[in-house]
Motif scaffolding. Structure first.
Motif, mmCIF file in Angstrom:
data_model
loop_
_atom_site.group_PDB
_atom_site.id
_atom_site.type_symbol
_atom_site.label_atom_id
_atom_site.label_comp_id
_atom_site.label_asym_id
_atom_site.label_seq_id
_atom_site.Cartn_x
_atom_site.Cartn_y
_atom_site.Cartn_z
ATOM 1 N N ARG A 18 -3.121 -5.577 9.661
ATOM 2 C CA ARG A 18 -2.593 -4.275 9.268
ATOM 3 C C ARG A 18 -1.754 -3.659 10.389
ATOM 4 O O ARG A 18 -1.701 -2.447 10.543
ATOM 5 N N SER A 19 -1.095 -4.502 11.187
ATOM 6 C CA SER A 19 -0.339 -3.981 12.323
ATOM 7 C C SER A 19 1.112 -3.672 11.983
ATOM 8 O O SER A 19 1.690 -2.717 12.475
ATOM 9 N N GLU A 35 0.867 -1.175 0.000
ATOM 10 C CA GLU A 35 0.000 0.000 0.000
ATOM 11 C C GLU A 35 0.904 1.225 0.000
ATOM 12 O O GLU A 35 1.538 1.531 1.008
ATOM 13 N N GLY A 36 0.985 1.905 -1.141
ATOM 14 C CA GLY A 36 1.860 3.061 -1.255
ATOM 15 C C GLY A 36 3.312 2.672 -1.073
ATOM 16 O O GLY A 36 3.840 1.813 -1.777
ATOM 17 N N SER A 37 3.959 3.280 -0.095
ATOM 18 C CA SER A 37 5.381 3.033 0.142
ATOM 19 C C SER A 37 5.626 1.982 1.214
ATOM 20 O O SER A 37 6.743 1.850 1.712
ATOM 21 N N TYR A 38 4.580 1.215 1.576
ATOM 22 C CA TYR A 38 4.718 0.249 2.668
ATOM 23 C C TYR A 38 4.191 -1.122 2.260
ATOM 24 O O TYR A 38 3.277 -1.242 1.436
ATOM 25 N N TRP A 39 4.766 -2.146 2.867
ATOM 26 C CA TRP A 39 4.200 -3.488 2.843
ATOM 27 C C TRP A 39 3.499 -3.677 4.187
ATOM 28 O O TRP A 39 4.104 -3.477 5.239
ATOM 29 N N ILE A 40 2.225 -4.046 4.167
ATOM 30 C CA ILE A 40 1.425 -4.108 5.382
ATOM 31 C C ILE A 40 0.959 -5.542 5.600
ATOM 32 O O ILE A 40 0.416 -6.183 4.699
ATOM 33 N N PHE A 86 11.018 -1.957 9.604
ATOM 34 C CA PHE A 86 9.624 -2.274 9.922
ATOM 35 C C PHE A 86 9.294 -1.864 11.351
ATOM 36 O O PHE A 86 10.168 -1.761 12.216
ATOM 37 N N THR A 87 8.014 -1.646 11.587
ATOM 38 C CA THR A 87 7.482 -1.390 12.924
ATOM 39 C C THR A 87 6.157 -2.126 13.059
ATOM 40 O O THR A 87 5.331 -2.087 12.146
ATOM 41 N N ASP A 88 5.966 -2.801 14.191
ATOM 42 C CA ASP A 88 4.679 -3.432 14.494
ATOM 43 C C ASP A 88 3.945 -2.538 15.487
ATOM 44 O O ASP A 88 4.366 -2.397 16.632
#
Length: 343
Positions: A45-46, A30-35, A64-66
């Motif tokens: 989606r965390s 999604e955009g610039s992120y892998w979710i 990454f960040t959770d």
């Protein structure tokens, strides 16, 4: 100075989306992120992996960040969690293989390492749990008692490991550290994962590291079943939080879901009649309670939410003691369960 490790990390970051598709296929871009849901590749989606950005520093690609657990790291951490590889040379070999790079040529006298069995799975979690020892009398017991928790040594779901591998972001080598190990089991009682809390050398608190906790295996829907359930159950997030309720009210069956995201998704026993959701005093906990409450109500389970006075129930226990916590819970538990307060 040239560093192959830095070179591999840069190459992984340049191919961040490819790494995510290979090791976290349940997610999407999604955009610039892998979710995705978490490091165990559960849907959700965390967890956010940055796919674009500079090679290092703030906003770097591959970081990454959770949001549910606070865990963070890089693509090597993701590969390690998804494969269970603990030795750093083996981890680099896995990364090279993903990137299509040749492995270094070993001297003729040196035998290549045997391939490791896949890790980050229930089987890998079971091996780690089996290698640990009961909590009673260990430094994990010391840690729990420092939090006002005296019952940890009686919990079969908890164990102590004196040399559990740990690596923080930016480190190139894993370090063996003391750890409290918790078994994550499913409705049939089968071990599906473990949760690790790394401890200080004297047991008087958590280790002074950036990432103090990590989980491995299949967590979604499962929980740390600290005590057996009957017709009622109390479910909350943290292990220390739920042990605090056992400390104050030994008659309450309690499970720890480990995070707000997993609290909302925990699978409930079919025989359950009444559910108490023990929330932390934050927005994530409240939203998780709403999700779990809606699911329980749909199948005819009566639900009550119990809240701490402070941030969580371990804060309450340490600040005010068992008696005050028991009295606080008495005002939130249904009359049909009051007998448990003196059981």
């Amino acid at each position: 100075m040239y560093s192959e490790t830095d070179d591999v990390i840069r190459a992984l970051a340049e191919n961040a989306e490819g790494v995510c598709r290979a090791y976290l296929p349940a997610g999407r871009r999604e955009g610039s992120y892998w979710i995705v849901g978490d490091l165990q590749n559960n849907p959700g989606r965390s967890l956010f992996v940055r796919l674009t950005g500079p090679a290092s520093g703030p906003g770097a690609a591959g970081k990454f960040t959770d949001g549910a657990t606070g865990e963070h790291g890089d693509l090597l951490d993701i590969i390690r969690e998804r494969t269970g590889i603990s030795r750093f040379p083996d981890l680099l070999a896995e990364a090279r293989a993903h990137l299509g790079r040749p492995q270094p040529v070993l001297p003729d006298a040196q035998m290549p390492n045997k391939a490791k069995a896949p890790g980050g799975t229930p089987a890998a979690a079971a091996r780690l749990f089996a290698a640990a020892v009961p909590v009673a009398g260990t430094l994990a017991d010391t840690y729990l008692r420092s939090r006002g928790l005296s019952q940890g040594g009686t919990m079969r779901a908890l164990r102590f490991h004196p040399k559990c591998w740990h690596r923080d972001e930016g480190q190139t080598r894993s370090v063996p550290r003391l750890a409290l190990i918790a078994a994550v089991t499913d409705e049939a009682g089968a071990l599906q994962g473990v949760h690790r809390t790394w401890l200080a050398r004297d047991g008087q608190g958590k280790a002074a590291v950036e990432t103090q906790r990590r989980a491995m295996g299949h967590l979604l829907g499962n929980a740390v079943r600290l005590t057996p359930h009957d017709d009622i159950l109390v479910v909350g997030e943290g292990i220390e939080t739920m042990l605090s309720l056992v400390e104050a009210v030994p008659g309450l069956p309690v499970w720890a879901a480990l995070s707000s995201g997993h609290l909302g998704a925990v699978l409930l026993p079919e025989s359950l009649q009444r559910l108490y959701i023990a929330i932390d005093r934050d927005l994530a906990g409240q939203r998780a309670a709403e999700r779990l409450s809606a699911r329980a109500t749909e199948v005819g389970i009566a639900v009550r939410v119990v809240e701490p006075r402070l941030g969580d129930f371990n804060d309450d226990l340490r600040a005010n003691g068992k008696k005050a916590l028991r009295q606080h819970l008495a005002g939130q538990i249904g009359p049909e369960d009051w007998h448990r307060l003196t059981g």
